[in-house]
Design a protein around this motif. Structure first.
Motif, PDB file in Angstrom:
ATOM      1  N   LEU A  55       0.843  -1.203   0.000  1.00 48.95           N
ATOM      2  CA  LEU A  55       0.000   0.000   0.000  1.00 48.95           C
ATOM      3  C   LEU A  55       0.878   1.253   0.000  1.00 48.95           C
ATOM      4  CD1 LEU A  55      -2.633  -0.901   2.759  1.00 48.95           C
ATOM      5  CD2 LEU A  55      -3.073  -0.657   0.299  1.00 48.95           C
ATOM      6  N   PRO A  65      -5.126   8.711  -7.713  1.00 52.39           N
ATOM      7  CA  PRO A  65      -5.516   7.365  -8.099  1.00 52.39           C
ATOM      8  C   PRO A  65      -4.744   6.296  -7.320  1.00 52.39           C
ATOM      9  CG  PRO A  65      -5.051   8.695 -10.046  1.00 52.39           C
ATOM     10  CD  PRO A  65      -4.704   9.528  -8.860  1.00 52.39           C
ATOM     11  N   THR A  66      -3.480   6.592  -6.987  1.00 58.63           N
ATOM     12  CA  THR A  66      -2.642   5.606  -6.294  1.00 58.63           C
ATOM     13  C   THR A  66      -3.085   5.356  -4.853  1.00 58.63           C
ATOM     14  OG1 THR A  66      -1.166   7.457  -5.864  1.00 58.63           O
ATOM     15  CG2 THR A  66      -0.496   5.911  -7.586  1.00 58.63           C
ATOM     16  N   THR A  67      -3.797   6.307  -4.254  1.00 52.11           N
ATOM     17  CA  THR A  67      -4.190   6.102  -2.861  1.00 52.11           C
ATOM     18  C   THR A  67      -5.704   5.921  -2.718  1.00 52.11           C
ATOM     19  OG1 THR A  67      -4.330   8.486  -2.460  1.00 52.11           O
ATOM     20  CG2 THR A  67      -2.244   7.433  -1.962  1.00 52.11           C
ATOM     21  N   ALA A  68      -6.399   5.871  -3.840  1.00 53.04           N
ATOM     22  CA  ALA A  68      -7.862   5.836  -3.788  1.00 53.04           C
ATOM     23  C   ALA A  68      -8.407   4.526  -3.216  1.00 53.04           C
ATOM     24  CB  ALA A  68      -8.449   6.093  -5.172  1.00 53.04           C
ATOM     25  N   GLN A  69      -7.641   3.455  -3.348  1.00 53.55           N
ATOM     26  CA  GLN A  69      -8.148   2.151  -2.900  1.00 53.55           C
ATOM     27  C   GLN A  69      -7.563   1.709  -1.563  1.00 53.55           C
ATOM     28  OE1 GLN A  69     -10.711   0.662  -4.327  1.00 53.55           O
ATOM     29  NE2 GLN A  69     -10.707   2.393  -5.734  1.00 53.55           N
ATOM     30  N   GLY A  70      -6.632   2.498  -1.063  1.00 53.96           N
ATOM     31  CA  GLY A  70      -6.061   2.120   0.222  1.00 53.96           C
ATOM     32  C   GLY A  70      -4.771   2.858   0.461  1.00 53.96           C
ATOM     33  N   GLY A  89     -15.877   7.591  -1.064  1.00 53.23           N
ATOM     34  CA  GLY A  89     -15.337   6.572  -1.961  1.00 53.23           C
ATOM     35  C   GLY A  89     -15.776   5.166  -1.573  1.00 53.23           C
ATOM     36  N   HIS A 110     -15.264   3.831   1.345  1.00 50.74           N
ATOM     37  CA  HIS A 110     -14.238   3.239   2.208  1.00 50.74           C
ATOM     38  C   HIS A 110     -14.402   3.710   3.644  1.00 50.74           C
ATOM     39  CE1 HIS A 110     -12.112   1.724  -1.269  1.00 50.74           C
ATOM     40  NE2 HIS A 110     -12.165   2.918  -1.816  1.00 50.74           N
TER      41      HIS A 110
END
Ligand code: ADP
Length: 187
Positions: A26, A75-80, A103, A105
């Protein structure tokens, strides 16, 4: 997966955050590093931030909220991501909670790294010798610990109410603490 590292200056958030980020694949967002880079680059943000950082005061939320927003929108931190050094105030915590919720989350783990004040001062003083940070002087260290108690420690109660604060005794070797974190988060 979003993991928040909470703890006083010198508690080891940066060190453990780096280990955790690598292990889980991550990205790590560290507001202190972002601010120091801005200071070094001499950007308007950096020039504004510097006078607060050098005194051990928090950089005002009027400056930090935009920074946090930008980082969480990448975009690189959008999922975690591993959050290191923020949120540090109630408005920052609200922004993080709201942005993650938008988002779909949430903060999956809130790890509170616990270290005695005595040990914190020792650690920061020894780090001052190696890293040469301009805010690692005895007086500034004292201010930073006070600011932590006043502005950031209350966030522990905010998150504890929701029931997902996990306390990690953060004394011992770096490996021991990393192992304990692994056990606590179950991966
Ligand atoms: P430490 O936790 O050891 O004090 P950091 O690198 O996290 O070190 O922060 C250094 C300084 O940068 C802080 O004293 C503060 O001035 C500023 N800073 C970092 N993150 C934030 C934040 N989220 N809000 C306000 N100021 C911050």
């Amino acid at each position: 997966m979003f993991i928040l590292l909470l703890g006083a200056p010198g508690a080891g958030k940066g060190t453990q955050g780096t280990i955790l980020a690598e292990r889980l694949g991550l990205p790590k967002i560290t507001t202190g590093d972002l601010l120091r880079a801005a200071v070094k680059a001499g950007t308007p943000l950096g020039r504004e931030a510097k006078r607060f950082m050098d005194n051990g005061q928090l950089v005002p939320d009027s400056v930090i909220l935009g920074l946090i927003k930008d980082e969480l929108a990448r975009p690189t931190t959008a999922q975690g991501a591993i959050l290191d050094g923020f949120p540090r105030t109630a408005p920052q915590a609200e922004l993080v909670d709201r942005t993650l919720a938008e988002g779909g989350h949430r903060l999956n783990h809130i790890l509170l790294l616990e270290v005695s004040d005595e040990e914190l001062v020792k650690r920061i003083e020894s780090r001052a010798g190696t890293e040469g940070r301009s805010d690692d002087t005895p007086e500034t260290i004292r201010t930073r610990l006070q600011v932590y108690q006043r502005d950031t420690a209350p966030l522990i109660a905010h998150y504890a109410q929701r029931g997902n604060v996990q306390r990690v005794p953060a004394t011992g070797t770096i490996e021991d603490i990393a192992t304990e974190i692994k056990r606590v988060i179950g991966r």
